[in-house]
Design an enzyme around this catalytic site. Structure first.
Site, mmCIF file in Angstrom:
data_model
loop_
_atom_site.group_PDB
_atom_site.id
_atom_site.type_symbol
_atom_site.label_atom_id
_atom_site.label_comp_id
_atom_site.label_asym_id
_atom_site.label_seq_id
_atom_site.Cartn_x
_atom_site.Cartn_y
_atom_site.Cartn_z
ATOM 1 N N ASP A 99 0.855 -1.176 0.000
ATOM 2 C CA ASP A 99 0.000 0.000 0.000
ATOM 3 C C ASP A 99 0.891 1.226 0.000
ATOM 4 O O ASP A 99 1.896 1.273 0.682
ATOM 5 C CB ASP A 99 -0.915 0.007 1.223
ATOM 6 N N ASP A 124 0.630 5.702 -0.596
ATOM 7 C CA ASP A 124 -0.217 6.868 -0.838
ATOM 8 C C ASP A 124 -0.377 7.041 -2.343
ATOM 9 O O ASP A 124 0.602 7.106 -3.071
ATOM 10 C CB ASP A 124 0.454 8.100 -0.217
#
Length: 174
Positions: A68, A70
């Site tokens: 993951d 941003d």
């Protein structure tokens, strides 16, 4: 499907390597590297019986490895951080030396994002345009406000998901 090895069932890992916002600004098909802020989440299935798993007779099997970063689910740089910077500039009536309001369009922001860190990005921009009123204290104040605006944009759902991302309630892929 899983494979047998040494009497244990092994299931193949599912890798979801997701590349963040830098891809939106990449001048070529080259893939950006994941930042050090990327998080790795290991998901495990519920334990299942295994002959070799010890006293409890249960063993957890790894079912996924997710990266993951941003900007994976939504283009948070273009549609979030950039917008939040612009709103913070507008709220504080920041004007360039030519008297025009400071506004970072997509092309300019694509260049500015090469400078890591929001405060550092503002300082580099101010130097680039000859904005003499810009200092570290102003950058800190604006960055704090930008972060609040960005959080509000996220919470209000105003940052669109990338194509193909399924919404939180399973609302289907976009």
């Amino acid at each position: 499907r899983g494979r047998q090895r040494g009497g244990q069932m092994y299931r193949p890992l599912v890798f979801a390597a997701l590349i963040g916002a830098a891809a939106a600004f990449a001048p070529s098909a080259a893939l950006p590297s994941l930042s050090s802020r990327s998080k790795v989440l290991l998901g495990a299935r519920a334990p299942r019986p295994s002959a070799r798993s010890g006293a409890s007779g249960m063993k957890a099997a790894l079912s996924a490895l997710l990266f993951d970063c941003d900007g994976v689910l939504a283009d948070t740089e273009r549609d979030g951080h950039r917008i939040a910077f612009n709103l913070a500039f507008e709220e504080n009536d920041l004007k360039k030396p030519d008297g025009q309001l400071m506004v970072w369009d997509e092309e300019l922001y694509g260049k500015l994002v090469e400078t890591g860190g929001g405060k550092e990005r503002m300082m580099a921009y101010w130097e680039m345009i000859g904005y003499e009123e810009g200092d570290w204290e102003l950058a800190k104040m604006l960055h704090e406000r930008k972060t609040k605006i960005f959080s509000d944009l996220i919470a209000s759902g105003k940052i669109p998901l990338r194509d193909g991302v399924v919404g939180p309630a399973g609302g289907g892929a976009r």
